[in-house]
Structures are given as C-alpha cells and as structure tokens.
Design a protein around this motif. Structure first.
Motif, PDB file in Angstrom:
ATOM      1  N   GLN A 364      -5.715  10.210  46.887  1.00  0.00           N
ATOM      2  CA  GLN A 364      -4.699   9.407  46.204  1.00  0.00           C
ATOM      3  C   GLN A 364      -3.305   9.700  46.763  1.00  0.00           C
ATOM      4  O   GLN A 364      -2.490   8.792  46.937  1.00  0.00           O
ATOM      5  CB  GLN A 364      -4.727   9.718  44.706  1.00  0.00           C
ATOM      6  N   ASP A 485      -0.297  -2.294  37.889  1.00  0.00           N
ATOM      7  CA  ASP A 485       0.418  -1.071  38.227  1.00  0.00           C
ATOM      8  C   ASP A 485      -0.472  -0.131  39.040  1.00  0.00           C
ATOM      9  O   ASP A 485      -1.709  -0.222  38.988  1.00  0.00           O
ATOM     10  CB  ASP A 485       0.895  -0.366  36.956  1.00  0.00           C
ATOM     11  N   PHE A 486       0.156   0.809  39.729  1.00  0.00           N
ATOM     12  CA  PHE A 486      -0.573   1.744  40.581  1.00  0.00           C
ATOM     13  C   PHE A 486      -1.635   2.514  39.789  1.00  0.00           C
ATOM     14  O   PHE A 486      -2.785   2.657  40.233  1.00  0.00           O
ATOM     15  CB  PHE A 486       0.424   2.715  41.224  1.00  0.00           C
ATOM     16  N   ASP A 487      -1.271   3.003  38.620  1.00  0.00           N
ATOM     17  CA  ASP A 487      -2.221   3.779  37.804  1.00  0.00           C
ATOM     18  C   ASP A 487      -3.413   2.949  37.373  1.00  0.00           C
ATOM     19  O   ASP A 487      -4.537   3.469  37.269  1.00  0.00           O
ATOM     20  CB  ASP A 487      -1.501   4.356  36.580  1.00  0.00           C
ATOM     21  N   TRP A 489      -4.663   0.370  39.049  1.00  0.00           N
ATOM     22  CA  TRP A 489      -5.512   0.213  40.241  1.00  0.00           C
ATOM     23  C   TRP A 489      -6.381   1.458  40.444  1.00  0.00           C
ATOM     24  O   TRP A 489      -7.566   1.350  40.810  1.00  0.00           O
ATOM     25  CB  TRP A 489      -4.646   0.006  41.488  1.00  0.00           C
ATOM     26  N   LEU A 490      -5.811   2.638  40.205  1.00  0.00           N
ATOM     27  CA  LEU A 490      -6.562   3.883  40.399  1.00  0.00           C
ATOM     28  C   LEU A 490      -7.774   3.967  39.483  1.00  0.00           C
ATOM     29  O   LEU A 490      -8.804   4.557  39.844  1.00  0.00           O
ATOM     30  CB  LEU A 490      -5.657   5.093  40.159  1.00  0.00           C
ATOM     31  N   GLN A 491      -7.659   3.395  38.282  1.00  0.00           N
ATOM     32  CA  GLN A 491      -8.746   3.486  37.293  1.00  0.00           C
ATOM     33  C   GLN A 491      -9.869   2.480  37.563  1.00  0.00           C
ATOM     34  O   GLN A 491     -10.957   2.602  37.003  1.00  0.00           O
ATOM     35  CB  GLN A 491      -8.178   3.266  35.877  1.00  0.00           C
TER      36      GLN A 491
END
Length: 533
Positions: A364, A485-487, A489-491
C-alpha cells in the motif's frame, strides 16, 4: 495525404497498444516478484543503461539522422526510374543500407563489448551511491556487485536492438509500419516468460529478468530479417565510413546524439541522484514512468513514427506548405488523446496502480509513493508528446544543430531543477524536474520552428486544443464523482476494484467523446489543409 497518415498512425498505435499492454503485464509480473526492494532497483538500473544507449544508437539519434537521408535516396531512385521509364530497383537505397549497416555494425559491436567488460565502471558512474556503499563496506553495498553482474547480461541487448531499429527505419520509410511497431511485443513476451519459467533456474529473479532482456533483443533482431528480405532490402553489410551517405548521416547524428537523448540523459541523472535516496526510489520512479509511457508511447510515439518519414519526403520534394500543415496535424492528433489521458491518470492514478501492481511484494505504501511520482511526471505529459512531433520538424530538414542547442539548455535546466527540488521533495522532486525541463524543451523547439518560418500553430489548432481542454476538464469531473476515496478503494476486493475502475474509465471516455461532439469537433478537423495559417 491525411487519410494515409491516419491509417498508418492507427496501425502503429494498435501495434503499440499490444506492446504497451504486454509491457504493463511485464511490470505487473516484476512488481509481484520483486516489489520495490533492492533486487527491483538493481534490475531496473541494469535495464536502463542499455536502453539509454539504445536511444543513441537505435530509435533516437540514429533514426532521426538516418530516416531523412534514406528518404532522400528513395526519392532519387524514384526520380531516376521515372526519367528512364524503367522499374525502380532501389540501387542507391540498397547501397546506402549496406554501407550504414556495415559501419554501424563495427561501431555498435565495439560499444557492446566495452559495455559488457566495463559494466562495473558504468554502475560506478550512474549508481555512484551504491559504489560508495560497496567501497566503504556499508549496508547496501551488494547492490553495486549485483548491478555490475546484471548489466553484463543486459548490455548485448544494445547490439540486437540497434539492428532491429535500423530494419524498422527502413520498413517505416517504405510505409510498412506494422512490423517495427509490433517488434517490441517480443521483448515483453521474453521477459515475462523468463520471469515465470526461468526464475527457478537462475541465481535470483533479477537474473532471470536480465536474461529475458537478452533473449528479447535477439528475438526482435531475428524477427525483422524475413520482412527485410521480402521488401528486397536485405543486403550484405559493408564498411563505408567515408561514403557520401554515411558522411551525411555522421554529420547529422553527432549533434543529434545529444539533442534527441536529452530526456534519457535527464532520466539517468535522476537515477544517479536516486541512488543516494532511500531504497525504493528508483523503483517508484520506474513504475510511475512506465504508466506515463503508456499514453506517450501509444499516441505520441505512434504519431511521431509516421510523421518523420512524411516530413522528410515533403522536405525532399520542397513542399513547405504541406510540411507545416503536417506538423499542425500531428499536434492536433496527439492533443486529442493527450489531454484526456492526462485528466484520467490524474484522477485515477492510485486505483490504477492498485489494480496493476498491488500484490505480492508491492505494498500500500508503494501505491502512495508511485502515485506521487506519477502526478509529478503527468505535469509534463503534453510536453513530452509535443517534443515527439516538433523535433522531427528539425530532423526531417536535416537540421540537428538547433535541437542540440535546445537540448543543452533543457538538460542544464533539469540539473538545476534537480538540485532545487530533490533536497525538499526527494524522488518526487526528480520527477517534477524532468517534467519542467521537458516543458522548456518543447517550448524552445516550437519557438525555433516559428522563428524560422517553418511552423506556427494555426488558429484552427489553437481553438481545437481549447475545446479539448474543456472536454478533458468535464471528463475529470465526471470520473472524480464516480471514483471513491483512497481508503474505500483499499477495502475493495480485486474484482470490485476492476469493476469500479472500468466504470470510471468507460464513463470518462463517453463524457469526453460527447463533449467534443457537442463542441463541434468533426473528422474534417483531422485533414491536412495546405492553406492553414
């Protein structure tokens, strides 16, 4: 003329698209196997050095000097055949190819052998930070030893690709663009194959990739030989250092060696400075550069490939009006693709990096670091593209002195920008410095053509670009609203990321196309009007 250029440009772009997609797959494999650690930094370094010389002896300075002279000889053969009402047997063209291939062969063999034997010296010059660690027996010194070893394996790629580039230049000048455009696919296939199947049989994964580069060069070289034979241009090389054609190319290539390779020299300077920065800096810059190269190679280089032979032929026939119009056409075409590519990558940089690279050893944190470098590079995307069109405006007229002067100014500016930005922004400063120097380069190239009365942006093209910028802005807003949001997308799972990213891209392209149609852009905007002002 414009229809023929569009057709040729589409052929090159489609072939380049295949190559770029495989190139991304190759980078995905590298990221998965090595991430952004020591081995990744070292392999990328060992691959960059022969590629730098490739720009000098192959696609870069050599092609820029060789293609105009080759076009001149082809026109002479055509005129001679018309005067004698006979068949064009390309005697002068074939003789030139024989002389150039023989002379280049001797030179490139010497350079390649020296590079293999002196690989530790090259690593010391361009990876001085690693050499210092090795010399002082400090942590990280193993990078110097590994890089020297890998470079001795990858350097022969220069020999193979130089002759592949010569063959490609011959075929391009004859209007057979597909072969040379497809050839890079073979390099990517070789590297991917070695990464997957060769790694278990080599000392490290980096060694497998280095051998992939070697084999890729060999395959590219062998692939073009049958097509040269079919075109009647497979000739026996002969040494001819003092022949008229070789002397003319020598005169053109000496300044072009520096002028056309300014971007590559800047990238090497970035690598030198990055060798003193934290581990991963070279890899972060590499992955960002690879994403930048996708639209640049697909559109900028694709159009430039067909523009140079056309411009050289127009200059040989003394047709300045169409020469200028062809440059204007090239600016319009790359602008059509360049502005949406810039807008899309700016908004979707992090999701694209996640989908492509975030697996295995690629973390990440690497996504964040690569995206920052990509943002910096993207500020110069249109400048990089414009250089690909404007520089041939000089080389087609056999003027290599002006670009070298401009290149010196751009390189000095890049060094100053590096020293100003790297202490505060690290590797991101290096990327931003490269973009700023490219913008200066493009502006100076344009100013020179305008001052010489060769080319000036037409009112039609300026209005056209304004419409494209507005359309790309609307596209960016649409994609931004659809993105997360970036977070978030991470999930997401990998499949959900692909679905969301695909929706964003498709919606963005649709909104861009809708806007350019609403703003009145039509196919007629891509014709070459000899009366443009």
């Amino acid at each position: 003329m414009s229809k023929k250029l569009i057709k040729s440009g589409l052929i090159v772009s489609v072939m380049t698209l295949i190559s770029r997609v495989l190139g991304l797959i190759r980078d995905v494999v590298i990221a998965n196997v090595m991430g952004t650690g020591v081995m990744a930094d070292v392999f990328i370094f060992a691959n960059k050095i022969p590629n730098f010389f490739r720009r000098l002896f192959a696609e870069g300075a050599f092609s820029q000097a060789f293609v105009p002279v080759l076009s001149e000889y082809r026109v002479k053969d055509e005129q001679q055949a018309e005067q004698h009402e006979g068949k064009n047997n390309h005697e002068q063209t074939r003789l030139l190819i024989a002389q150039v291939s023989g002379t280049l062969g001797v030179i490139i063999t010497g350079v390649t052998l020296f590079g293999m034997l002196a690989s530790p010296l090259f690593v010391m010059l361009f990876g001085f930070g690693w050499f210092v660690d090795w010399f002082n027996d400090a942590p990280g010194g193993e990078r110097y030893t590994l890089a020297s070893n890998l470079l001795s394996i990858t350097f022969p790629y220069l020999w193979f690709i130089s002759f592949a580039a010569l063959s490609g230049a011959v075929l391009n000048t004859m209007g057979r663009f597909a072969v040379a455009a497809f050839t890079p696919v073979l390099l990517n296939v070789a590297i991917i194959s070695m990464a997957i199947f060769g790694a278990p049989y080599t000392e490290t994964p980096a060694h497998a990739l280095a051998w992939g580069v070697f084999l890729g060069g060999l395959i590219q070289f062998l692939f073009q030989i049958p097509f040269l034979y079919k075109a009647g241009m497979l000739v026996k090389p002969k040494w001819a250092w003092h022949s008229e054609g070789v002397r003319k190319i020598r005169k053109l290539i000496i300044p072009a060696l520096f002028g056309v390779s300014v971007t590559q020299i800047n990238l090497l300077l970035d690598t030198l400075i990055a060798s003193f920065l934290i581990t991963g800096s070279i890899s972060w810059l590499y992955y960002a550069d690879r994403l930048l190269e996708f639209p640049l190679g697909l559109f900028g280089i694709g159009i430039a490939t067909v523009v140079l032979p056309s411009l050289a032929k127009l200059h040989s026939k003394n047709n300045p009006a169409e020469f200028s119009a062809t440059l204007d056409w090239g600016i319009r075409v790359i602008s059509l693709f360049g502005w949406p590519a810039l807008a899309g990558l700016m908004v979707l940089a992090q999701p694209i990096i996640m989908v492509l690279f975030m697996r295995g050893e690629f973390s990440q944190n690497d996504v964040m670091q690569v995206s920052m470098a990509l943002f910096a590079y993207l500020t110069g995307l249109l400048s990089f593209m414009f250089i690909k069109i404007l520089a041939p405006g000089y080389y087609a007229r056999q003027d290599t002195k002006t670009p070298v002067k401009i290149g010196i100014k751009a390189m000095v500016a890049n060094m100053i920008f590096n020293l100003m930005l790297a202490p505060f922004l690290g590797y991101v400063g290096l990327a931003l410095a490269t973009s700023l120097s490219a913008t200066l380069n493009a502006w100076l190239l344009y100013r020179g053509l305008k001052a010489a009365g060769v080319y000036e942006l037409s009112a039609k093209t300026m209005l056209f670009i304004g419409k494209l910028v507005l359309s790309a802005g609307v596209m960016a807003l649409v994609v931004y609203q659809l993105s997360s949001d970036f977070d978030v997308w991470l999930q997401m799972s990998f499949l959900d990321k692909v679905k969301q990213l695909s929706l964003c891209i498709i919606s963005g392209v649709a909104s861009y196309l809708l806007m350019i149609v609403l703003l009145g852009i039509r196919f007629n905007d891509f014709t070459i009007d000899k009366g443009e002002k």
